[in-house]
Design a protein around this motif. Sequence first.
Motif, PDB file in Angstrom:
ATOM      1  N   PRO A  66      52.917  52.334  50.169  1.00  0.00           N
ATOM      2  CA  PRO A  66      51.514  51.919  50.083  1.00  0.00           C
ATOM      3  C   PRO A  66      51.423  50.417  49.871  1.00  0.00           C
ATOM      4  O   PRO A  66      52.327  49.806  49.306  1.00  0.00           O
ATOM      5  CB  PRO A  66      50.981  52.685  48.874  1.00  0.00           C
ATOM      6  CG  PRO A  66      52.171  53.193  48.146  1.00  0.00           C
ATOM      7  CD  PRO A  66      53.323  53.194  49.078  1.00  0.00           C
ATOM      8  N   PRO A  67      50.327  49.791  50.321  1.00  0.00           N
ATOM      9  CA  PRO A  67      50.174  48.348  50.137  1.00  0.00           C
ATOM     10  C   PRO A  67      50.146  47.974  48.660  1.00  0.00           C
ATOM     11  O   PRO A  67      49.715  48.755  47.822  1.00  0.00           O
ATOM     12  CB  PRO A  67      48.820  48.040  50.787  1.00  0.00           C
ATOM     13  CG  PRO A  67      48.438  49.250  51.551  1.00  0.00           C
ATOM     14  CD  PRO A  67      49.217  50.395  51.021  1.00  0.00           C
ATOM     15  N   LEU A  68      50.596  46.767  48.365  1.00  0.00           N
ATOM     16  CA  LEU A  68      50.581  46.275  46.998  1.00  0.00           C
ATOM     17  C   LEU A  68      49.150  46.013  46.554  1.00  0.00           C
ATOM     18  O   LEU A  68      48.302  45.615  47.367  1.00  0.00           O
ATOM     19  CB  LEU A  68      51.380  44.973  46.894  1.00  0.00           C
ATOM     20  CG  LEU A  68      52.865  45.105  47.207  1.00  0.00           C
ATOM     21  CD1 LEU A  68      53.506  43.738  47.246  1.00  0.00           C
ATOM     22  CD2 LEU A  68      53.543  45.980  46.184  1.00  0.00           C
ATOM     23  N   PRO A  69      48.840  46.213  45.263  1.00  0.00           N
ATOM     24  CA  PRO A  69      47.487  45.898  44.797  1.00  0.00           C
ATOM     25  C   PRO A  69      47.222  44.403  44.930  1.00  0.00           C
ATOM     26  O   PRO A  69      48.110  43.583  44.737  1.00  0.00           O
ATOM     27  CB  PRO A  69      47.497  46.322  43.328  1.00  0.00           C
ATOM     28  CG  PRO A  69      48.906  46.602  42.977  1.00  0.00           C
ATOM     29  CD  PRO A  69      49.701  46.707  44.223  1.00  0.00           C
ATOM     30  N   THR A  70      45.987  44.066  45.267  1.00  0.00           N
ATOM     31  CA  THR A  70      45.626  42.669  45.458  1.00  0.00           C
ATOM     32  C   THR A  70      44.162  42.460  45.106  1.00  0.00           C
ATOM     33  O   THR A  70      43.351  43.364  45.292  1.00  0.00           O
ATOM     34  CB  THR A  70      45.879  42.217  46.910  1.00  0.00           C
ATOM     35  OG1 THR A  70      45.447  40.873  47.065  1.00  0.00           O
ATOM     36  CG2 THR A  70      45.162  43.096  47.906  1.00  0.00           C
ATOM     37  N   PRO A  71      43.815  41.294  44.607  1.00  0.00           N
ATOM     38  CA  PRO A  71      42.409  41.008  44.335  1.00  0.00           C
ATOM     39  C   PRO A  71      41.638  40.615  45.600  1.00  0.00           C
ATOM     40  O   PRO A  71      40.433  40.450  45.558  1.00  0.00           O
ATOM     41  CB  PRO A  71      42.468  39.848  43.346  1.00  0.00           C
ATOM     42  CG  PRO A  71      43.762  39.174  43.649  1.00  0.00           C
ATOM     43  CD  PRO A  71      44.704  40.265  44.089  1.00  0.00           C
ATOM     44  N   ALA A  72      42.323  40.488  46.726  1.00  0.00           N
ATOM     45  CA  ALA A  72      41.675  40.079  47.973  1.00  0.00           C
ATOM     46  C   ALA A  72      40.721  41.165  48.463  1.00  0.00           C
ATOM     47  O   ALA A  72      40.993  42.343  48.339  1.00  0.00           O
ATOM     48  CB  ALA A  72      42.719  39.794  49.036  1.00  0.00           C
ATOM     49  N   THR A  73      39.611  40.740  49.010  1.00  0.00           N
ATOM     50  CA  THR A  73      38.634  41.671  49.568  1.00  0.00           C
ATOM     51  C   THR A  73      38.132  41.148  50.904  1.00  0.00           C
ATOM     52  O   THR A  73      38.290  39.973  51.224  1.00  0.00           O
ATOM     53  CB  THR A  73      37.411  41.835  48.625  1.00  0.00           C
ATOM     54  OG1 THR A  73      36.778  40.566  48.493  1.00  0.00           O
ATOM     55  CG2 THR A  73      37.806  42.374  47.278  1.00  0.00           C
ATOM     56  N   THR A  74      37.502  42.028  51.644  1.00  0.00           N
ATOM     57  CA  THR A  74      36.839  41.617  52.876  1.00  0.00           C
ATOM     58  C   THR A  74      35.526  40.963  52.494  1.00  0.00           C
ATOM     59  O   THR A  74      34.822  41.444  51.602  1.00  0.00           O
ATOM     60  CB  THR A  74      36.577  42.844  53.767  1.00  0.00           C
ATOM     61  OG1 THR A  74      37.831  43.483  53.989  1.00  0.00           O
ATOM     62  CG2 THR A  74      35.953  42.447  55.076  1.00  0.00           C
TER      63      THR A  74
END
Length: 181
Positions: A154-162
């Motif tokens: 699974p992808p790593l958690p990130t604060p990035a958003t669309t």
Amino acid sequence: MTEQLLDQALVEEATKKSGLIWVTGSRVPTLDGRRDQEPASRPLWHVWHDGAVCLVGDGTGEQPLPGLVDGGDAVVTVRSKDKGGRLVSWAAKVVELAPRSPEWEAAVAELKGKRLNAPDGEAMPDRWARECRLLRLEPQGTTSALPDGSLAAPPLPTPATTRRPAPAGLPRLLFKKRKRG
């Protein structure tokens, strides 16, 4: 000796031709900072320069480089540009280049031509010197056997958003039929 030379040639040619490599560094802290998590492979853009991979990141608008620390170890997996499958994995030593050193300047000259969509154009090297880390991943002469499984994770958690959803009318604009006149 011949096998070692063939491994070196495979590492260099495969890495030169691939625009994206997968790098696994050391253990990295989780977002909450309380414990370390297992290292995860990250896709990174790079250039092959002077016998090593050169990467820039960890600055404003640049790729994250977690787990890659000066003097540390990393594993680089190179994919096929044609089919996307793994070609070779190799051990690397991480070396951080000092900003404005001759080695740094030479690596930046190669990297800036490959950096797509840079927000600051010609001022990019100055921003990299102020805000970013430039790393060399130097091959250590050993290649690893490729794993049998898919290694999907699974992808790593990130604060990035669309930023925001695509406008509702966009599909109609993209796929409308042109009238013949």
